[in-house]
Design a protein around this motif. Structure first.
Motif, short mmCIF file in Angstrom:
data_model
loop_
_atom_site.label_atom_id
_atom_site.label_comp_id
_atom_site.label_asym_id
_atom_site.label_seq_id
_atom_site.Cartn_x
_atom_site.Cartn_y
_atom_site.Cartn_z
N ALA A 161 7.56 -10.58 -5.41
CA ALA A 161 7.02 -9.22 -5.56
C ALA A 161 7.91 -8.44 -6.52
O ALA A 161 9.11 -8.69 -6.61
N GLY A 162 7.29 -7.51 -7.22
CA GLY A 162 8.05 -6.63 -8.08
C GLY A 162 8.79 -5.56 -7.29
O GLY A 162 9.85 -5.08 -7.70
N ARG A 163 8.23 -5.20 -6.13
CA ARG A 163 8.80 -4.15 -5.30
C ARG A 163 8.31 -4.35 -3.88
O ARG A 163 7.19 -4.81 -3.67
N ARG A 164 9.15 -4.01 -2.91
CA ARG A 164 8.78 -4.08 -1.50
C ARG A 164 9.01 -2.71 -0.88
O ARG A 164 10.08 -2.11 -1.06
N VAL A 165 8.01 -2.25 -0.14
CA VAL A 165 8.06 -0.90 0.44
C VAL A 165 7.75 -0.97 1.93
O VAL A 165 6.77 -1.61 2.33
N MET B 192 1.26 -9.34 -20.12
CA MET B 192 1.57 -9.72 -18.74
C MET B 192 1.30 -8.54 -17.82
O MET B 192 1.69 -7.41 -18.13
N SER B 193 0.64 -8.79 -16.69
CA SER B 193 0.32 -7.71 -15.76
C SER B 193 1.57 -7.29 -15.00
O SER B 193 2.52 -8.05 -14.83
N GLU B 194 1.55 -6.06 -14.52
CA GLU B 194 2.67 -5.53 -13.76
C GLU B 194 2.79 -6.26 -12.42
O GLU B 194 1.80 -6.62 -11.80
N ALA B 195 4.05 -6.49 -12.00
CA ALA B 195 4.29 -7.23 -10.77
C ALA B 195 3.76 -6.46 -9.56
O ALA B 195 3.75 -5.23 -9.53
N LEU B 196 3.35 -7.22 -8.55
CA LEU B 196 2.74 -6.65 -7.37
C LEU B 196 3.77 -5.97 -6.48
O LEU B 196 4.87 -6.48 -6.25
N THR B 197 3.39 -4.80 -5.96
CA THR B 197 4.16 -4.14 -4.91
C THR B 197 3.57 -4.55 -3.56
O THR B 197 2.36 -4.47 -3.36
N LEU B 198 4.42 -4.99 -2.66
CA LEU B 198 4.01 -5.34 -1.31
C LEU B 198 4.47 -4.24 -0.36
O LEU B 198 5.63 -3.85 -0.37
#
Length: 213
Positions: free
Chosen positions: A52-56, A1-7
């Protein structure tokens, strides 16, 4: 499984004289800042609604009042837009997609479109020659991908795309979207996204459309 996207949202503090200066005139600096604040709220809202895996939030100025639960906030470094874009992308630890605060009409599907399993990069071109989004599967490539690309010109998107391809990256072209830079582009975006905060504020402050005699 690919790493979750950071937005990532790249944004500036919406204060008069600091943002949306190309809207002044016909707007006042205060009204231009109100429009920018509404656009930023809309953008943060759509990112909140997108998986998203992370939001910045990569912020320039005083971030007080703009930080949200579950988001990381980083300060934009000094330098040109190319430097600040690269630094924001490099803040990710895996695949990342970055947008600005100038496209309040975006929907979660626009942000979720980037597929880093099939593509190394993503680019969303804008009609004015720039771009509204850039993504990288490997953010360690951010400096090589963005540094030195001339920003805010009618050729920025074309040059950026050529740079990504010159690096040997498989580029996913996202659907074009209009970003808000001028009064005409602001009016166009408000028309296609009438339920946004941006559209409501624009309707309150926009000058009437001139009718030919």
């Amino acid at each position: 499984m690919s790493e979750a996207l950071t937005l990532i949202v790249l944004a500036k503090e919406p204060r008069p004289g600091y943002v949306k200066t190309r809207l002044v005139p016909p707007l006042t600096a205060s009204d231009a800042a109100r429009i920018a604040a509404a656009a930023l709220h809309d953008t943060l809202d759509v990112v909140d609604r997108t998986p998203a895996g992370r939001r910045v939030l990569a912020f320039a100025g005083d971030a007080a009042g703009w930080q949200r639960r579950g988001w990381d906030t980083v300060t934009q470094p000094a330098g040109g837009l190319d430097v600040r874009l690269a630094a924001a992308l490099a803040a990710a630890h895996g695949p990342a997609l970055l947008v600005g605060m100038d496209t309040p009409q975006l929907q979660p599907a626009d942000l979720a479109a980037f597929d880093p399993r099939r593509f190394d990069a993503a680019l969303g071109l804008a009609p004015d020659g720039g771009y509204w989004a850039i993504g990288l599967r490997d953010p360690a490539q951010a400096a090589a991908a963005v540094h030195g690309v001339p920003m805010s010109t009618e050729h920025t998107g074309v040059v950026q795309l050529a740079r990504l391809r010159r690096l040997g990256l498989r580029v996913q072209l996202l659907p074009p979207r209009t970003d808000v830079d001028t009064i005409d582009s602001a009016r166009a975006v408000a028309a296609v996204a009438p339920s946004t905060r941006f559209a409501a504020v624009f309707a309150a402050v926009a000058p009437p459309v001139a009718v030919p005699a």
